[in-house]
Write a protein that holds these residues in place. Structure first.
Motif, PDB file in Angstrom:
ATOM      1  N   PRO A   1       0.802  -1.232   0.000  1.00 31.85           N
ATOM      2  CA  PRO A   1       0.000   0.000   0.000  1.00 31.85           C
ATOM      3  C   PRO A   1       0.830   1.275   0.000  1.00 31.85           C
ATOM      4  CG  PRO A   1      -0.909  -1.582   1.542  1.00 31.85           C
ATOM      5  CD  PRO A   1       0.397  -2.146   1.079  1.00 31.85           C
ATOM      6  N   SER A   2       2.038   1.213   0.552  1.00 32.14           N
ATOM      7  CA  SER A   2       2.891   2.406   0.615  1.00 32.14           C
ATOM      8  C   SER A   2       3.576   2.708  -0.707  1.00 32.14           C
ATOM      9  CB  SER A   2       3.956   2.234   1.709  1.00 32.14           C
ATOM     10  OG  SER A   2       3.357   1.947   2.954  1.00 32.14           O
ATOM     11  N   GLY A   3       3.440   1.812  -1.662  1.00 33.30           N
ATOM     12  CA  GLY A   3       4.089   2.008  -2.948  1.00 33.30           C
ATOM     13  C   GLY A   3       5.467   1.363  -2.998  1.00 33.30           C
ATOM     14  N   TYR A   4       6.132   1.571  -4.120  1.00 35.11           N
ATOM     15  CA  TYR A   4       7.457   0.969  -4.349  1.00 35.11           C
ATOM     16  C   TYR A   4       8.505   1.658  -3.484  1.00 35.11           C
ATOM     17  CZ  TYR A   4      11.639  -0.521  -6.935  1.00 35.11           C
ATOM     18  OH  TYR A   4      12.855  -1.035  -7.290  1.00 35.11           O
ATOM     19  N   ARG A   5       9.269   0.865  -2.736  1.00 36.82           N
ATOM     20  CA  ARG A   5      10.350   1.396  -1.923  1.00 36.82           C
ATOM     21  C   ARG A   5      11.684   0.968  -2.523  1.00 36.82           C
ATOM     22  NH1 ARG A   5       7.050   0.405   3.060  1.00 36.82           N
ATOM     23  NH2 ARG A   5       6.784   2.424   4.095  1.00 36.82           N
ATOM     24  N   LYS A   6      12.549   1.926  -2.773  1.00 34.91           N
ATOM     25  CA  LYS A   6      13.875   1.637  -3.289  1.00 34.91           C
ATOM     26  C   LYS A   6      14.738   1.049  -2.178  1.00 34.91           C
ATOM     27  CE  LYS A   6      13.698   5.494  -6.584  1.00 34.91           C
ATOM     28  NZ  LYS A   6      14.356   6.753  -7.020  1.00 34.91           N
ATOM     29  N   ALA A   7      15.856   0.453  -2.570  1.00 34.41           N
ATOM     30  CA  ALA A   7      16.755  -0.158  -1.596  1.00 34.41           C
ATOM     31  C   ALA A   7      17.249   0.871  -0.584  1.00 34.41           C
ATOM     32  CB  ALA A   7      17.933  -0.816  -2.320  1.00 34.41           C
ATOM     33  N   ARG A   8      17.544   2.078  -1.060  1.00 33.65           N
ATOM     34  CA  ARG A   8      18.019   3.131  -0.146  1.00 33.65           C
ATOM     35  C   ARG A   8      16.943   3.495   0.869  1.00 33.65           C
ATOM     36  NH1 ARG A   8      16.872   8.182  -0.421  1.00 33.65           N
ATOM     37  NH2 ARG A   8      16.174   8.013  -2.590  1.00 33.65           N
ATOM     38  N   GLU A   9      15.705   3.565   0.417  1.00 31.29           N
ATOM     39  CA  GLU A   9      14.602   3.898   1.317  1.00 31.29           C
ATOM     40  C   GLU A   9      14.383   2.794   2.356  1.00 31.29           C
ATOM     41  OE1 GLU A   9      11.867   6.534  -1.769  1.00 31.29           O
ATOM     42  OE2 GLU A   9      11.668   4.350  -1.738  1.00 31.29           O
ATOM     43  N   LEU A  10      14.550   1.564   1.948  1.00 30.05           N
ATOM     44  CA  LEU A  10      14.414   0.458   2.886  1.00 30.05           C
ATOM     45  C   LEU A  10      15.515   0.499   3.948  1.00 30.05           C
ATOM     46  CD1 LEU A  10      13.560  -2.375   0.340  1.00 30.05           C
ATOM     47  CD2 LEU A  10      12.015  -1.467   2.090  1.00 30.05           C
ATOM     48  N   ALA A  11      16.734   0.789   3.519  1.00 33.56           N
ATOM     49  CA  ALA A  11      17.846   0.872   4.464  1.00 33.56           C
ATOM     50  C   ALA A  11      17.598   1.973   5.489  1.00 33.56           C
ATOM     51  CB  ALA A  11      19.150   1.115   3.716  1.00 33.56           C
ATOM     52  N   GLU A  12      17.082   3.112   5.038  1.00 31.42           N
ATOM     53  CA  GLU A  12      16.762   4.208   5.961  1.00 31.42           C
ATOM     54  C   GLU A  12      15.647   3.805   6.911  1.00 31.42           C
ATOM     55  OE1 GLU A  12      15.814   7.429   3.398  1.00 31.42           O
ATOM     56  OE2 GLU A  12      17.902   7.842   2.825  1.00 31.42           O
ATOM     57  N   LEU A  13      14.670   3.072   6.396  1.00 31.72           N
ATOM     58  CA  LEU A  13      13.550   2.629   7.223  1.00 31.72           C
ATOM     59  C   LEU A  13      14.017   1.679   8.320  1.00 31.72           C
ATOM     60  CD1 LEU A  13      10.422   2.495   7.617  1.00 31.72           C
ATOM     61  CD2 LEU A  13      10.446   0.567   6.035  1.00 31.72           C
ATOM     62  N   PHE A  14      14.851   0.717   7.959  1.00 30.46           N
ATOM     63  CA  PHE A  14      15.292  -0.289   8.924  1.00 30.46           C
ATOM     64  C   PHE A  14      16.358   0.239   9.880  1.00 30.46           C
ATOM     65  CE2 PHE A  14      14.237  -3.401   5.304  1.00 30.46           C
ATOM     66  CZ  PHE A  14      12.897  -3.420   5.680  1.00 30.46           C
ATOM     67  N   ALA A  15      16.972   1.345   9.529  1.00 32.64           N
ATOM     68  CA  ALA A  15      17.998   1.915  10.417  1.00 32.64           C
ATOM     69  C   ALA A  15      17.393   2.320  11.756  1.00 32.64           C
ATOM     70  CB  ALA A  15      18.655   3.119   9.752  1.00 32.64           C
ATOM     71  N   GLY A  16      16.106   2.637  11.764  1.00 29.26           N
ATOM     72  CA  GLY A  16      15.447   3.041  13.001  1.00 29.26           C
ATOM     73  C   GLY A  16      15.216   1.909  13.976  1.00 29.26           C
ATOM     74  N   LEU A  17      15.512   0.674  13.577  1.00 30.23           N
ATOM     75  CA  LEU A  17      15.304  -0.468  14.466  1.00 30.23           C
ATOM     76  C   LEU A  17      16.442  -0.631  15.459  1.00 30.23           C
ATOM     77  CD1 LEU A  17      14.119  -3.094  11.808  1.00 30.23           C
ATOM     78  CD2 LEU A  17      12.688  -1.799  13.402  1.00 30.23           C
ATOM     79  N   GLY A  18      17.545   0.038  15.204  1.00 30.40           N
ATOM     80  CA  GLY A  18      18.713  -0.169  16.044  1.00 30.40           C
ATOM     81  C   GLY A  18      19.451  -1.421  15.610  1.00 30.40           C
ATOM     82  N   GLY A  19      20.671  -1.591  16.053  1.00 30.06           N
ATOM     83  CA  GLY A  19      21.431  -2.763  15.655  1.00 30.06           C
ATOM     84  C   GLY A  19      21.964  -2.610  14.243  1.00 30.06           C
ATOM     85  N   ASP A  20      22.538  -3.673  13.738  1.00 29.03           N
ATOM     86  CA  ASP A  20      23.171  -3.651  12.421  1.00 29.03           C
ATOM     87  C   ASP A  20      22.226  -4.249  11.385  1.00 29.03           C
ATOM     88  OD1 ASP A  20      24.837  -3.540  10.293  1.00 29.03           O
ATOM     89  OD2 ASP A  20      26.124  -5.217  10.920  1.00 29.03           O
ATOM     90  N   PHE A  21      21.510  -3.385  10.667  1.00 29.34           N
ATOM     91  CA  PHE A  21      20.636  -3.825   9.586  1.00 29.34           C
ATOM     92  C   PHE A  21      21.058  -3.184   8.270  1.00 29.34           C
ATOM     93  CE2 PHE A  21      17.786  -4.575  13.232  1.00 29.34           C
ATOM     94  CZ  PHE A  21      17.464  -5.895  12.992  1.00 29.34           C
ATOM     95  N   GLU A  22      22.350  -3.019   8.110  1.00 29.16           N
ATOM     96  CA  GLU A  22      22.872  -2.409   6.891  1.00 29.16           C
ATOM     97  C   GLU A  22      22.723  -3.374   5.720  1.00 29.16           C
ATOM     98  OE1 GLU A  22      27.060  -0.448   5.202  1.00 29.16           O
ATOM     99  OE2 GLU A  22      26.859  -1.135   7.287  1.00 29.16           O
ATOM    100  N   ARG A  23      22.396  -2.820   4.568  1.00 32.62           N
ATOM    101  CA  ARG A  23      22.227  -3.643   3.371  1.00 32.62           C
ATOM    102  C   ARG A  23      23.588  -4.077   2.852  1.00 32.62           C
ATOM    103  NH1 ARG A  23      21.575  -1.744  -2.144  1.00 32.62           N
ATOM    104  NH2 ARG A  23      20.824  -3.422  -3.495  1.00 32.62           N
ATOM    105  N   LEU A  24      23.711  -5.364   2.527  1.00 31.47           N
ATOM    106  CA  LEU A  24      24.968  -5.902   2.022  1.00 31.47           C
ATOM    107  C   LEU A  24      25.170  -5.525   0.565  1.00 31.47           C
ATOM    108  CD1 LEU A  24      24.759  -9.503   3.546  1.00 31.47           C
ATOM    109  CD2 LEU A  24      25.820  -7.458   4.527  1.00 31.47           C
TER     110      LEU A  24
END
Length: 292
Positions: free
Chosen positions: A22-45
């Protein structure tokens, strides 16, 4: 209660909802920014696709006990209330078979403190035995393990029906019916292949083809068109994107007819195949179809 480990199908559905829902297409960069708020190491390989990246984050948050935080973070990322509501509905349909749901304080706006992951309470209603009661799965071509599994899946489908969750309910019904039909076709290969209009390997047949073969061979009386499109093509509805594009057109009458038709088909398969001559039956137990 502890949230059970999600099956790969559910993880794929969540990935679809987060990356292209529903939120539309998310680019890889946008996903990385989104998951960064979770804390810990969720950096995209490096060279990791956005689909695999999102699936890895989902699996990792389950292990870390951050799954609820992940869902809340995704929901909070949308400013539009309508989009958040649509996304929350998709999440709930994916989580419902596992007994969980996202709940929101109706007196507050959607905030981190207002959304929680709680056990799903399904309001069971009196069941009509001839429609929703568990069928007799003592088919000659099913193993004991398959019979047990089919009974469990049927109970799950009834629970989804009572909860008003039409999409996973149809997935459950379609998987049950396809499993039984595939076992039947594998047990009577000569008769199945005798149907001239249906070519190809038995293991490659989908539910709509299996229904036509069963009708041709006299195993069942319903035709393919007696089944709702969503049921006979249930594999086409495994992603929230299909559901959102299609809209909610189902009604109680159509859903009731689907249950009646599936139940009638299973009963006919049980009765008619048991009357086939012994030499027509396969001499070996059918291999698992792997659908459910």
């Amino acid at each position: 209660m502890t949230l059970p480990t999600l099956r790969q199908t559910a993880i794929r559905q969540l990935v679809q909802a987060i990356t292209d829902g529903p939120s539309g297409y998310r680019k890889a960069r946008e996903l990385a920014e989104l998951f960064a708020g979770l804390g810990g190491d969720f950096e995209r390989l490096r060279d990791e696709s956005r689909i695999r990246y999102t699936a890895r984050v989902i699996e990792e948050t389950q292990r870390r006990g951050q799954f609820e935080l992940l869902l809340r973070t995704v929901l909070e990322a949308d400013a539009a209330e309508e989009t958040r509501a649509a996304l929350r509905q998709v999440f709930n349909e994916i989580l419902a078979p596992y007994g969980w749901t996202l709940t929101q304080d109706t007196g507050s706006a959607i905030t981190g403190s207002a959304i929680t992951l709680r056990p799903l309470v399904i309001p069971w209603k009196p069941l009509t035995p001839d429609i929703l009661g568990v069928p007799d799965f003592q088919h000659v071509f099913l193993t004991d393990d398959e019979r047990t599994l089919l009974r469990e899946r049927w109970v799950e489908a009834v629970a989804l029906q009572q909860a008003g969750l039409s999409r996973p309910m149809f997935l459950g019904l379609g998987a049950i019916l396809e499993h039984v039909l595939m076992a039947c076709a594998q047990s009577y290969p000569d008769r199945a292949h005798a149907a001239p209009r249906h070519l190809g390997n038995v293991r490659e047949w989908r539910l709509d083809v299996l229904l036509a073969v069963a009708r041709d061979q006299g195993w069942i009386t319903p035709t393919v068109l007696d089944f709702p499109y969503r049921l006979r093509h249930y594999r086409d509805y495994i992603t929230p994107a299909h559901e959102l594009r299609e809209g909610d057109f189902l009604n109680d009458a159509l859903i009731s007819d689907a249950w009646r038709t599936v139940r009638r088909t299973l009963d006919e398969l049980h009765d008619r195949t048991r009357t086939l001559p012994l030499q027509a039956r396969g001499t070996q137990k059918p291999r698992s179809t792997g659908f459910i």
